[in-house]
Design an enzyme around this catalytic site. Structure first.
Site, PDB file in Angstrom:
ATOM      1  N   ASN A 173    -116.240-105.386  94.070  1.00 55.36           N
ATOM      2  CA  ASN A 173    -117.376-104.128  93.159  1.00 55.36           C
ATOM      3  C   ASN A 173    -118.461-104.577  94.234  1.00 55.36           C
ATOM      4  O   ASN A 173    -119.010-103.326  94.583  1.00 55.36           O
ATOM      5  CB  ASN A 173    -117.355-104.222  92.063  1.00 55.36           C
ATOM      6  CG  ASN A 173    -118.301-102.988  91.551  1.00 55.36           C
ATOM      7  OD1 ASN A 173    -119.278-101.943  92.113  1.00 55.36           O
ATOM      8  ND2 ASN A 173    -118.527-102.863  90.157  1.00 55.36           N
ATOM      9  N   ASP A 193    -111.859 -99.592  84.734  1.00 57.23           N
ATOM     10  CA  ASP A 193    -111.450-100.525  84.459  1.00 57.23           C
ATOM     11  C   ASP A 193    -112.989-101.406  83.870  1.00 57.23           C
ATOM     12  O   ASP A 193    -113.316-100.557  83.188  1.00 57.23           O
ATOM     13  CB  ASP A 193    -112.980-101.105  85.939  1.00 57.23           C
ATOM     14  CG  ASP A 193    -113.096-102.449  86.395  1.00 57.23           C
ATOM     15  OD1 ASP A 193    -112.052-103.447  86.129  1.00 57.23           O
ATOM     16  OD2 ASP A 193    -114.659-103.055  87.663  1.00 57.23           O
ATOM     17  N   HIS A 208    -110.255-110.367  89.660  1.00 61.56           N
ATOM     18  CA  HIS A 208    -110.968-109.655  89.235  1.00 61.56           C
ATOM     19  C   HIS A 208    -112.635-110.769  90.508  1.00 61.56           C
ATOM     20  O   HIS A 208    -112.470-111.951  90.400  1.00 61.56           O
ATOM     21  CB  HIS A 208    -112.196-109.953  87.848  1.00 61.56           C
ATOM     22  CG  HIS A 208    -110.483-108.841  87.400  1.00 61.56           C
ATOM     23  ND1 HIS A 208    -111.327-107.476  86.723  1.00 61.56           N
ATOM     24  CD2 HIS A 208    -109.928-108.771  86.888  1.00 61.56           C
ATOM     25  CE1 HIS A 208    -110.432-106.586  86.478  1.00 61.56           C
ATOM     26  NE2 HIS A 208    -109.586-107.356  85.764  1.00 61.56           N
ATOM     27  N   GLY A 209    -113.790-110.674  90.453  1.00 62.00           N
ATOM     28  CA  GLY A 209    -114.761-110.742  90.618  1.00 62.00           C
ATOM     29  C   GLY A 209    -114.423-111.745  92.096  1.00 62.00           C
ATOM     30  O   GLY A 209    -115.230-112.483  93.000  1.00 62.00           O
TER      31      GLY A 209
HETATM   32  P1  13P Z   1    -117.389-107.872  92.093  1.00 56.81           P
HETATM   33  O1  13P Z   1    -118.263-106.920  91.808  1.00 56.81           O
HETATM   34  O2  13P Z   1    -117.499-109.480  92.210  1.00 56.81           O
HETATM   35  O3  13P Z   1    -116.925-107.916  93.634  1.00 56.81           O
HETATM   36  O4  13P Z   1    -115.833-107.615  90.889  1.00 56.81           O
HETATM   37  C1  13P Z   1    -115.262-106.495  90.890  1.00 56.81           C
HETATM   38  C2  13P Z   1    -115.071-106.653  89.838  1.00 56.81           C
HETATM   39  O5  13P Z   1    -113.941-107.796  89.032  1.00 56.81           O
HETATM   40  C3  13P Z   1    -114.255-105.115  89.182  1.00 56.81           C
HETATM   41  O6  13P Z   1    -114.162-105.217  88.058  1.00 56.81           O
END
Ligand code: 13P
Length: 287
Positions: free
Chosen positions: A231, A84, A207-208
């Protein structure tokens, strides 16, 4: 056996759903995510940030652990092991360590340098049967030391990077790593629609994934998002369950201090949120 993420994401685009990338930190995380994927007959991508790779003592350890776990737990659903937000050097290390997929995050370079390095890494990855993700624009917030301003991706630049032969593309559309602030403006669907128009059926990556409302997730999938990264939310579920265990004094009862007992509620917490996300993304039953 690990697989690249190409095939599972192609199927996701065709089937109008998304595959979750869940980032791992240790044995509990990996086991919880693999078991949940298997129980829900869902493909899954295990994400490893450079920081988490280092924490787990290096990519070789991660690759050996994941491969062995797939065998010992009889995991038969498709699993990709993916770097990642990889640096140029990190991509080479993961290729060598046996990852099945890499992300080269050249979004902080000028576009020409991003193009040049992505081109090289596409060849390296494809020669070995790995999939590769690239990034244009940037994801706001911070993840394991990777900081982004959150600028919206330029659709023309997305097209340029897509044409290099990357297997999936992360385009910044107002998404942020970590928790979303109260005044967050939401995802920029106009930008996403423009990008989709120019890159066609190339799977797009959001992402996110933590904290994005369900309706936005569904709309993003309808506009070509086929991979969603989560994540922070696994970390929060783990933390919440562990806090409860200790606050209830369970660590003080009998052998409640045994790490296998102490970490069990957090492990179950991760399983709960991963299942919820798989249901929301529509990947259940798609293995
Ligand atoms: P978050 O931690 O906001 O869920 O994002 C995870 C992510 O985009 C990993 O690259």
């Amino acid at each position: 056996m690990l697989v690249s993420a190409t095939e599972m994401l192609k199927k996701a685009v065709e089937g109008h759903y998304a595959v979750g990338q869940f980032n791992i930190n240790n044995l509990e995380w990996t086991k919880a995510i693999l078991l949940t994927a298997q129980e829900n007959n869902s493909p899954v991508i295990l994400g490893v940030s450079e920081g988490a790779g280092k924490y787990m003592t290096g990519y070789k350890t991660v690759s050996a652990m994941v491969n062995a776990m797939i065998e010992e737990l009889n995991i038969t659903v498709p699993v990709a092991l993916h770097l990642d937000h990889g640096s140029y050097a990190g991509c080479y290390k993961c290729v060598k360590a046996g990852f099945s997929s890499i992300m080269f995050d050249g979004s902080h370079f000028p576009i020409e340098e991003n193009v040049e390095k992505t081109t090289e890494l596409v060849h390296v990855a494809h020669n070995l049967g790995l999939s590769i993700e690239a990034e244009v624009g940037s994801i706001g917030g911070e993840e394991d030391g990777v900081v982004g301003a959150g600028e919206i991706a330029d659709p023309a630049e997305c097209k340029r990077i897509a044409e290099l032969g990357v297997d999936f593309l992360a385009a910044g559309i107002g998404n942020i790593h970590g928790k979303y602030p109260e005044n967050w403006k939401g995802l920029d669907f106009d930008a996403l629609a423009k990008i989709k128009e120019l890159v066609g059926d190339l799977p797009l990556v959001l992402h996110g994934g933590t904290g994005i409302p369900e309706d936005m997730i569904k709309k993003a999938i309808s506009l070509g998002v086929a991979k969603i990264n989560v994540n922070t939310e696994c970390q929060l579920y783990f933390q919440e369950a562990t806090r409860k265990y200790i606050e209830e004094g369970k660590d003080l009862q009998g052998k409640g201090f045994d790490p296998r007992k102490l970490l069990a509620p957090g492990f179950e917490g991760i399983k709960t949120i991963v299942k919820e996300k798989m249901e929301l993304f529509g990947s259940v039953g798609k293995a």
